[in-house]
Design a protein around this motif. Structure first.
Motif, short mmCIF file in Angstrom:
data_model
loop_
_atom_site.label_atom_id
_atom_site.label_comp_id
_atom_site.label_asym_id
_atom_site.label_seq_id
_atom_site.Cartn_x
_atom_site.Cartn_y
_atom_site.Cartn_z
N GLU A 197 7.81 21.04 -15.09
CA GLU A 197 7.05 19.89 -15.55
C GLU A 197 6.99 19.91 -17.07
O GLU A 197 6.59 20.91 -17.67
CB GLU A 197 5.63 19.91 -14.97
CG GLU A 197 4.80 18.70 -15.33
CD GLU A 197 3.48 18.69 -14.59
OE1 GLU A 197 3.32 17.89 -13.67
OE2 GLU A 197 2.61 19.52 -14.95
N SER A 198 7.37 18.80 -17.68
CA SER A 198 7.39 18.68 -19.13
C SER A 198 6.27 17.77 -19.62
O SER A 198 5.93 16.78 -18.96
CB SER A 198 8.74 18.11 -19.60
OG SER A 198 8.71 17.81 -20.98
N SER A 199 5.75 18.08 -20.78
CA SER A 199 4.75 17.22 -21.40
C SER A 199 5.36 15.89 -21.84
O SER A 199 4.63 14.93 -22.15
CB SER A 199 4.12 17.92 -22.61
OG SER A 199 5.11 18.23 -23.58
N GLU B 109 -2.11 24.67 -12.69
CA GLU B 109 -2.77 25.97 -12.58
C GLU B 109 -1.90 27.07 -13.18
O GLU B 109 -2.41 27.99 -13.84
CB GLU B 109 -3.07 26.27 -11.12
CG GLU B 109 -4.17 25.41 -10.53
CD GLU B 109 -4.34 25.61 -9.04
OE1 GLU B 109 -5.50 25.64 -8.58
OE2 GLU B 109 -3.32 25.74 -8.31
N VAL B 110 -0.59 26.99 -12.94
CA VAL B 110 0.33 27.97 -13.53
C VAL B 110 0.22 27.95 -15.04
O VAL B 110 0.11 29.00 -15.70
CB VAL B 110 1.78 27.67 -13.09
CG1 VAL B 110 2.76 28.51 -13.90
CG2 VAL B 110 1.96 27.94 -11.61
N SER B 111 0.22 26.77 -15.62
CA SER B 111 0.11 26.63 -17.07
C SER B 111 -1.17 27.27 -17.59
O SER B 111 -1.16 28.03 -18.57
CB SER B 111 0.15 25.15 -17.45
OG SER B 111 -0.06 24.98 -18.83
N THR B 112 -2.27 26.99 -16.92
CA THR B 112 -3.57 27.52 -17.35
C THR B 112 -3.62 29.04 -17.24
O THR B 112 -4.08 29.73 -18.15
CB THR B 112 -4.70 26.91 -16.51
OG1 THR B 112 -4.71 25.48 -16.71
CG2 THR B 112 -6.05 27.48 -16.92
N LEU B 113 -3.13 29.58 -16.12
CA LEU B 113 -3.15 31.03 -15.91
C LEU B 113 -2.25 31.75 -16.92
O LEU B 113 -2.61 32.83 -17.41
CB LEU B 113 -2.74 31.35 -14.48
CG LEU B 113 -3.78 30.97 -13.41
CD1 LEU B 113 -3.16 31.00 -12.03
CD2 LEU B 113 -4.98 31.92 -13.49
N VAL C 145 7.75 24.09 -27.74
CA VAL C 145 8.82 23.74 -28.68
C VAL C 145 8.32 22.74 -29.71
O VAL C 145 7.69 21.73 -29.35
CB VAL C 145 10.03 23.14 -27.94
CG1 VAL C 145 11.15 22.80 -28.93
CG2 VAL C 145 10.54 24.08 -26.85
N THR C 146 8.61 23.00 -30.96
CA THR C 146 8.42 22.04 -32.04
C THR C 146 9.75 21.87 -32.75
O THR C 146 10.31 22.84 -33.27
CB THR C 146 7.34 22.50 -33.04
OG1 THR C 146 6.10 22.65 -32.35
CG2 THR C 146 7.17 21.48 -34.15
N TRP D 275 6.67 19.68 -27.72
CA TRP D 275 6.61 19.52 -26.27
C TRP D 275 6.48 20.88 -25.59
O TRP D 275 6.75 21.92 -26.19
CB TRP D 275 7.82 18.76 -25.74
CG TRP D 275 9.18 19.29 -26.12
CD1 TRP D 275 9.86 19.06 -27.28
CD2 TRP D 275 10.04 20.12 -25.32
NE1 TRP D 275 11.08 19.69 -27.26
CE2 TRP D 275 11.22 20.35 -26.06
CE3 TRP D 275 9.91 20.68 -24.05
CZ2 TRP D 275 12.27 21.13 -25.58
CZ3 TRP D 275 10.97 21.45 -23.57
CH2 TRP D 275 12.13 21.66 -24.33
N GLU D 276 6.02 20.84 -24.33
CA GLU D 276 5.83 22.05 -23.53
C GLU D 276 6.50 21.88 -22.18
O GLU D 276 6.63 20.75 -21.67
CB GLU D 276 4.33 22.33 -23.34
CG GLU D 276 3.58 22.56 -24.63
CD GLU D 276 2.09 22.77 -24.42
OE1 GLU D 276 1.64 22.69 -23.24
OE2 GLU D 276 1.38 23.01 -25.40
#
Length: 240
Positions: free
Chosen positions: A158-160, A42-46, A87-88, A175-176
């Motif tokens: 939390e990492s992707s 939810e944090v990511s989405t907001l 990050v890329t 990655w995020e």
């Protein structure tokens, strides 16, 4: 269009007016309202829905010219700081899994935060699988580690890429990282309220042990060699 500036032994790769790059940057940290505890999803989405992207793209040192593409979002919810990094980079590395280990040697994002603007700051360092390093003090040689139990209780990441270590991977990777930092984690500023706080900060990306060692920043650092532990070069961070 990007330009390169040569200034007193360091250089800055910028996408804006060079004169503007010489000024300390300023970010207004938006308040996001959410009832109850928000999950990291939810944090990511907001953050995606309600905040703007900021770039970490200043190259301060000519000897380290590699620049991954790095952006971030930041907000406040109640007395928590919400962060998301994007990050890329060509190579990724994640060896460290112990809290307060040397995560800066891995593919790592960092948030250095001086809440009172008095030169005493926290260095939140998080590698690409979410291992956290956190200390407090006035400089590189004056660091006091925050108790790992406090870190585990009051900071969530939390990492992707997941949370399992791996040797260096080449070939290009994206990655995020989503992070929630409770003010309770700032044990040297007990009772601090983020609401309306005027503070100082800088945001970084590094990878000491990667094949392409790199050091890029949000606000410029005017030192001869890479040194993130320089609060005099932090930008302004103002919380709604």
């Amino acid at each position: 269009m990007k330009t390169v500036m040569l200034l007193a032994g360091f250089f800055i790769l910028a996408s804006q007016n060079p004169l503007e790059m010489q000024k300390d940057k300023k970010l207004i940290v938006k308040e996001i309202e959410h009832k109850g505890a928000a999950s990291l999803k939810e944090v990511s989405t907001l953050l995606e829905e309600q905040t703007e992207l900021n770039s970490i793209g200043v190259l301060n040192w000519e000897a380290f010219a590699y620049a991954p593409k790095v952006q971030f979002r930041i907000a406040r919810n109640k007395n928590d700081i919400w962060l998301k990094y994007y990050v890329t980079e060509d190579n990724i590395l994640a060896k460290h899994t112990d809290t307060n280990s040397a995560v800066s040697k891995d593919s790592c994002v960092e948030f250095f935060f001086d809440p009172l603007g008095n030169g005493n700051y926290y260095n939140f360092e998080i590698n690409c699988i979410g291992t956290i390093h956190l200390a407090y003090g006035s400089g590189r040689n004056d660091r006091k580690y925050v108790d790992p139990m406090v870190i585990q209780k009051y900071i969530k990441a939390e990492s992707s890429l997941g949370n399992r270590p791996f040797a260096e991977k080449t070939g290009g990777h994206t990655w995020e990282m989503t992070i929630v930092i409770s003010a309770e984690a700032m044990t040297h500023n007990k009772g601090i309220s983020l609401k309306g706080l005027s503070s100082k900060s800088n945001f970084y990306k590094c990878g000491d042990d990667t094949s392409q060692k790199h050091y890029i920043t949000w606000n410029p650092i005017k030192t001869a060699k890479p040194d993130y532990h320089r609060p005099e070069y932090f930008g302004d961070l103002v919380f709604e």
